[in-house]
Write an enzyme that holds these catalytic residues in place. Structure first.
Site, short mmCIF file in Angstrom:
data_model
loop_
_atom_site.label_atom_id
_atom_site.label_comp_id
_atom_site.label_asym_id
_atom_site.label_seq_id
_atom_site.Cartn_x
_atom_site.Cartn_y
_atom_site.Cartn_z
N ASP A 1 0.74 -1.10 0.18
CA ASP A 1 -0.02 -0.07 0.13
C ASP A 1 0.81 1.47 -0.09
O ASP A 1 2.17 1.36 0.26
CB ASP A 1 -1.03 0.17 1.27
CG ASP A 1 -0.49 -0.60 2.61
OD1 ASP A 1 0.80 -0.58 2.68
OD2 ASP A 1 -1.08 -1.19 3.23
N ASN B 1 -7.27 -3.09 14.16
CA ASN B 1 -8.63 -3.35 13.91
C ASN B 1 -8.98 -4.52 12.99
O ASN B 1 -9.86 -5.01 12.48
CB ASN B 1 -9.50 -2.25 13.40
CG ASN B 1 -8.86 -1.74 12.07
OD1 ASN B 1 -7.78 -2.49 11.46
ND2 ASN B 1 -9.13 -0.53 11.51
N HIS C 1 -7.10 -5.15 10.08
CA HIS C 1 -6.99 -4.79 8.73
C HIS C 1 -5.60 -5.58 8.22
O HIS C 1 -4.88 -5.91 9.21
CB HIS C 1 -7.01 -3.50 8.56
CG HIS C 1 -5.67 -2.50 8.71
ND1 HIS C 1 -6.04 -1.36 9.16
CD2 HIS C 1 -4.33 -2.96 8.94
CE1 HIS C 1 -4.55 -0.91 9.53
NE2 HIS C 1 -3.78 -1.69 9.46
N GLU D 1 -9.74 -2.34 5.36
CA GLU D 1 -10.28 -1.99 6.76
C GLU D 1 -11.31 -3.01 6.95
O GLU D 1 -11.95 -3.66 6.24
CB GLU D 1 -10.61 -0.16 6.93
CG GLU D 1 -9.53 0.49 6.55
CD GLU D 1 -8.80 0.65 7.87
OE1 GLU D 1 -8.29 -0.34 8.76
OE2 GLU D 1 -8.23 1.67 8.25
#
Ligand code: F6R
Length: 259
Positions: free
Chosen positions: A67, A136, A138, A143
């Protein structure tokens, strides 16, 4: 899913670097999938040491990072391109022409995401994909509620992710809102994936990933569906696993299964 539990964060990072270096030695022309973030710094430090001291070579390898932040040019100190140069690329013999990241400052980020996905397909297959784990759940910047079959695209970062990454920026409000990220489908197409996580803060999400249901609410849980997924964690990150004894029985001290 192989679960390797190492005594501490340093040992877990070393184990991960050793998996990547074994891949490179077995197949010098490997296509590597790379990750950034705090977790990976120790991995890259060990790979640089293995290059300097044991001749580990990246000369024939190519790489695709997961990313990049939308809006940051490659020379921005908080871009992932900059991170990769600082942590790894500038210290090993990789040919920078073969080291790929999405271009964060592309005029048309959506077109850039499509181009990046096509570049990965054109390379054949990622042989080994390195992954970190968000608090979380990811992977990449996929996400929670990301499609489990997604391709490279733009994702809006959650508040939790922006808060977690604020430590790399001068001011918290400087953390970009968007990123171009490989999709979950892209990640699943890698021949092998190795996820590294350590520290007590990630113990809850590590348990969800390994022992919870496969759900877009915890994108990393999809790795349960991958045919060759290894999770490398330290004892703190393993502390909420119900079947910890079993993983330690199969892989004592995070080693290979003794058949
Ligand atoms: C980085 C990436 C992210 C991180 C994750 C964990 O390229 O894709 O998924 O791996 O946010 O970050 P750290 O290691 O900083 O806890």
């Amino acid at each position: 899913m192989k679960v390797l539990i190492l005594p501490d964060a340093g040992a877990a990072a070393d184990r991960t670097a050793d998996l990547l270096s074994a891949q490179l030695r077995a197949m010098p022309s490997s296509v590597l999938g790379l990750a950034t973030g705090g977790t990976m710094e120790a991995v890259y430090a060990r790979l640089v040491r293995l290059h300097r001291e044991e001749g580990l070579s990246f000369a024939r390898a190519s790489s695709f990072n997961l990313d990049e932040y939308v809006g940051l040019p490659p020379d921005h100190p908080c871009s992932y391109w900059h991170y990769m140069r600082q942590q790894l690329f500038d210290h090993v013999d990789i040919d920078l022409a073969n080291a790929h990241l999405p271009q964060g400052d592309a005029a048309d980020p959506e077109a850039e995401a499509i181009r990046y996905e096509a570049a990965i397909s054109d390379a054949g297959q990622i042989d080994l994909q390195l992954l970190g784990l968000g608090l979380n759940g990811h992977i990449g910047f996929n996400e929670p509620t990301s499609s489990l079959n997604s391709a490279t695209r733009i994702k809006t970062l959650t508040r939790s992710t922006r808060d977690a990454n604020a430590r790399f920026f001068t001011r918290p409000e400087d953390v970009p809102q968007y990123a171009i990220t490989m999709g979950i489908g892209t990640i699943l197409r890698a021949a092998e994936v190795v996820l590294l996580a350590y520290g007590a803060a990630k113990a809850g999400v590590v348990a969800q990933m390994i022992e919870g249901p496969v759900t877009a609410s915890c994108p990393a849980s999809v790795l349960q569906m991958h045919q060759k997924a290894t999770v490398v964690i330290d004892e703190s990150a393993a502390s909420q696993l119900r079947l910890r004894d079993y993983y330690e029985l199969v892989h004592p001290a995070g080693g290979e299964a003794g058949l």
